[in-house]
Structure formats: structure tokens, C-alpha cells
Design a protein around this motif. Structure first.
Motif, PDB file in Angstrom:
ATOM      1  N   SER A 185       0.847  -1.193   0.000  1.00  0.00           N
ATOM      2  CA  SER A 185       0.000   0.000   0.000  1.00  0.00           C
ATOM      3  C   SER A 185       0.880   1.240   0.000  1.00  0.00           C
ATOM      4  N   ASP A 186       0.283   2.362  -0.398  1.00  0.00           N
ATOM      5  CA  ASP A 186       0.974   3.653  -0.335  1.00  0.00           C
ATOM      6  C   ASP A 186       0.557   4.454   0.897  1.00  0.00           C
ATOM      7  N   VAL A 187      -0.248   3.856   1.781  1.00  0.00           N
ATOM      8  CA  VAL A 187      -0.794   4.565   2.936  1.00  0.00           C
ATOM      9  C   VAL A 187      -0.241   3.963   4.229  1.00  0.00           C
ATOM     10  N   PRO A 188       0.613   4.689   4.966  1.00  0.00           N
ATOM     11  CA  PRO A 188       1.206   4.138   6.188  1.00  0.00           C
ATOM     12  C   PRO A 188       0.182   3.670   7.212  1.00  0.00           C
ATOM     13  N   GLU A 189      -0.958   4.365   7.321  1.00  0.00           N
ATOM     14  CA  GLU A 189      -1.960   3.954   8.289  1.00  0.00           C
ATOM     15  C   GLU A 189      -2.551   2.579   7.960  1.00  0.00           C
ATOM     16  N   GLU A 190      -2.648   2.263   6.673  1.00  0.00           N
ATOM     17  CA  GLU A 190      -3.111   0.939   6.284  1.00  0.00           C
ATOM     18  C   GLU A 190      -2.060  -0.114   6.608  1.00  0.00           C
ATOM     19  N   LEU A 191      -0.797   0.229   6.377  1.00  0.00           N
ATOM     20  CA  LEU A 191       0.291  -0.695   6.715  1.00  0.00           C
ATOM     21  C   LEU A 191       0.321  -0.960   8.213  1.00  0.00           C
ATOM     22  N   ALA A 192       0.056   0.071   9.005  1.00  0.00           N
ATOM     23  CA  ALA A 192       0.043  -0.095  10.456  1.00  0.00           C
ATOM     24  C   ALA A 192      -1.035  -1.090  10.875  1.00  0.00           C
ATOM     25  N   ALA A 193      -2.210  -0.982  10.254  1.00  0.00           N
ATOM     26  CA  ALA A 193      -3.296  -1.899  10.585  1.00  0.00           C
ATOM     27  C   ALA A 193      -2.948  -3.325  10.177  1.00  0.00           C
ATOM     28  N   ALA A 194      -2.367  -3.481   8.984  1.00  0.00           N
ATOM     29  CA  ALA A 194      -1.981  -4.816   8.520  1.00  0.00           C
ATOM     30  C   ALA A 194      -0.885  -5.410   9.402  1.00  0.00           C
ATOM     31  N   THR A 195       0.066  -4.568   9.809  1.00  0.00           N
ATOM     32  CA  THR A 195       1.137  -5.028  10.691  1.00  0.00           C
ATOM     33  C   THR A 195       0.575  -5.498  12.022  1.00  0.00           C
ATOM     34  N   SER A 196      -0.409  -4.783  12.530  1.00  0.00           N
ATOM     35  CA  SER A 196      -1.041  -5.166  13.795  1.00  0.00           C
ATOM     36  C   SER A 196      -1.703  -6.540  13.693  1.00  0.00           C
ATOM     37  N   ALA A 197      -2.148  -6.890  12.490  1.00  0.00           N
ATOM     38  CA  ALA A 197      -2.754  -8.206  12.274  1.00  0.00           C
ATOM     39  C   ALA A 197      -1.704  -9.277  11.999  1.00  0.00           C
ATOM     40  N   GLY A 198      -0.436  -8.880  11.936  1.00  0.00           N
ATOM     41  CA  GLY A 198       0.646  -9.832  11.747  1.00  0.00           C
ATOM     42  C   GLY A 198       1.177  -9.967  10.343  1.00  0.00           C
ATOM     43  N   MET A 199       0.572  -9.259   9.385  1.00  0.00           N
ATOM     44  CA  MET A 199       1.041  -9.340   8.005  1.00  0.00           C
ATOM     45  C   MET A 199       2.393  -8.662   7.829  1.00  0.00           C
ATOM     46  N   ARG A 200       3.144  -9.115   6.843  1.00  0.00           N
ATOM     47  CA  ARG A 200       4.315  -8.373   6.382  1.00  0.00           C
ATOM     48  C   ARG A 200       3.832  -7.229   5.494  1.00  0.00           C
ATOM     49  N   THR A 201       4.568  -6.137   5.443  1.00  0.00           N
ATOM     50  CA  THR A 201       4.114  -4.970   4.692  1.00  0.00           C
ATOM     51  C   THR A 201       5.256  -4.302   3.943  1.00  0.00           C
ATOM     52  N   ILE A 202       4.912  -3.643   2.855  1.00  0.00           N
ATOM     53  CA  ILE A 202       5.841  -2.782   2.110  1.00  0.00           C
ATOM     54  C   ILE A 202       5.099  -1.517   1.709  1.00  0.00           C
ATOM     55  N   LEU A 203       5.730  -0.380   1.936  1.00  0.00           N
ATOM     56  CA  LEU A 203       5.206   0.906   1.501  1.00  0.00           C
ATOM     57  C   LEU A 203       5.631   1.156   0.059  1.00  0.00           C
ATOM     58  N   VAL A 204       4.660   1.320  -0.841  1.00  0.00           N
ATOM     59  CA  VAL A 204       4.944   1.625  -2.244  1.00  0.00           C
ATOM     60  C   VAL A 204       4.819   3.137  -2.404  1.00  0.00           C
TER      61      VAL A 204
END
Length: 226
Positions: A185-204
Motif C-alpha cells: 500500500s501507499d498509505v502508512p496507516e493501512e500498513l500499520a493496521a496490517a502489521t497489527s494483524a501480523g502481516m508483512r508490509t511494504i510501503l509503495v
């Protein structure tokens, strides 16, 4: 980074240009939605969505024109309202089928999505736009029909994109451990939510926004290396 079993990707600003959404899709919806609703308001599916508009707006609309005014205001506000997204999808379907526009997808995203699919990585979409709108964009893209690349689609019916519960629900739906799933995603707040659920994330960060360094960051899909 180890290769994930599945990748869940955002659309706007990630696979596709924000300008396409705001300069093509939204203006088209603003122009076409009023007449579309006046013509189809009594169809069961449309009537159901209009009732959802009443619920979300917190007011009982006095006829179709008030509902139209509410929806047009939501478009201007870029409100992530599920009934609005569903109605926009129906209007955009006409635009795609009429050849008024095609769906923009970045060349690097097309290429890497095809590579990942061919490598056996399960691909999913999670966007605030309705599932129908997602399928229309990828099915009528500049690069042709990309729908066969994706195993599934998620929209705000599963939860809002800045809430960890939505990502937990996605993990449950695709039946994979959180650490096997990468969210883009390009939205840090979305990455934060996904990270809280345990997913790996990358900011595009296609427009050069790097953020605080809290997330792995790439400028396009070519920067994602497993």
C-alpha cells in the motif's frame, strides 16, 4: 525478504495512478451518477443501496434528489462509503463497456503481478473501491484483462482499511498464517493496521514519500525482491 505465499495489494497509488482515479473515474461518476439513479432507482439492487445511503447519512432522504445530493457530496469528500462505492462501480461499468476509458495499471505492476502469479504466489486485491469496481479496472486495463492473475478481491465490506480487524478477516478468508502474507500500500496507516494483524508490509511510495522508516519502502514494484 523470503517469498510470501500470498500478496494482498491496494489499488489507488499502488497498482494504479491516483490521478486516474481522481481525474477520470470520480469526474465520470459525478457526471453520470444522477441520471443513472433517476433511471434505475426502483430496481431492487439499486433501491437496497439507496436505503444504505440513508442509514449511513443518518437521515431519511426526501426523494431521489436528496440522495443524489448526498452521494455527490460524498464523492467530493472522497468518502469511503460502501453504498457509494457500489453505485460508482455500476456507473463505471457503463463507462468501461462504452470504451469511454480503460483502467490504468502501472507497467511495472503489470509485469511483476504476472511474474508473481506465474511463480505460484496467490494474489489478492484489497481496496476501498467495491469489488465490482476493482474487477472492472483490472478487467478493462490498459494491458488487457488482468483478472485471471487474482485469486480474490476484498473491499470495505470486510472492514475499513485502517482497522486491524479487516486484515484479520482477510487472513481468515484466505486461510493463511499472517507471516505468509505480504500487504502492499501507499498509505502508512493501512500498513500499520496490517502489521497489527501480523502481516508483512511494504510501503509503495511512487511519489517519493518515504515516511519515518518504520516500513520497508520501494518506489515501484520492481523494488520488491524476494
Amino acid at each position: 525478504m523470503n517469498r510470501p505465499t500470498a500478496i494482498v495489494t491496494d489499488i489507488e497509488g499502488t497498482t494504479s495512478s491516483i490521478e486516474f482515479v481522481h481525474q477520470v473515474l470520480f469526474p465520470y461518476a459525478r457526471k453520470a451518477l444522477p441520471d443513472f439513479l433517476r433511471q434505475h432507482q426502483h430496481e431492487p439492487g439499486i433501491a437496497r443501496l439507496l436505503r444504505q445511503v440513508d442509514v449511513e447519512s443518518g437521515a431519511t432522504a426526501d426523494g431521489i434528489e436528496q440522495r443524489i445530493a448526498t452521494l455527490l457530496r460524498w464523492i467530493v469528500e472522497d468518502r469511503k462509503a460502501t453504498p457509494l462505492k457500489a453505485l460508482q462501480g455500476l456507473v463505471w461499468e457503463h463507462g468501461y463497456q462504452s470504451g469511454d476509458f480503460t483502467g490504468h495499471v502501472y507497467e511495472d505492476a503489470v509485469r511483476r503481478l504476472r511474474e508473481w502469479h506465474d511463480a505460484g504466489i496467490a494474489l489478492y486485491v484489497y481496496s476501498s473501491g467495491s469489488v465490482k469496481a476493482q474487477q472492472l479496472l483490472f478487467g478493462n486495463s490498459d494491458a488487457g484483462d488482468l483478472r485471471p492473475l487474482f485469486k480474490g478481491y476484498f473491499d470495505t465490506r470486510i472492514g475499513h482499511k485502517r482497522e486491524p480487524a479487516a486484515y484479520a478477516a482477510i487472513l481468515q478468508a484466505i486461510a493463511l498464517p499472517a507471516d505468509d502474507v505480504l500487504f502492499l500500500s501507499d498509505v502508512p496507516e493501512e500498513l500499520a493496521a496490517a502489521t497489527s494483524a501480523g502481516m508483512r508490509t511494504i510501503l509503495v511510495a511512487r511519489n517519493g514519500f518515504i515516511g519515518s522508516g518504520q516500513y520497508a519502502c520501494v518506489h515501484d514494484f520492481d523494488g520488491i525482491i524476494f
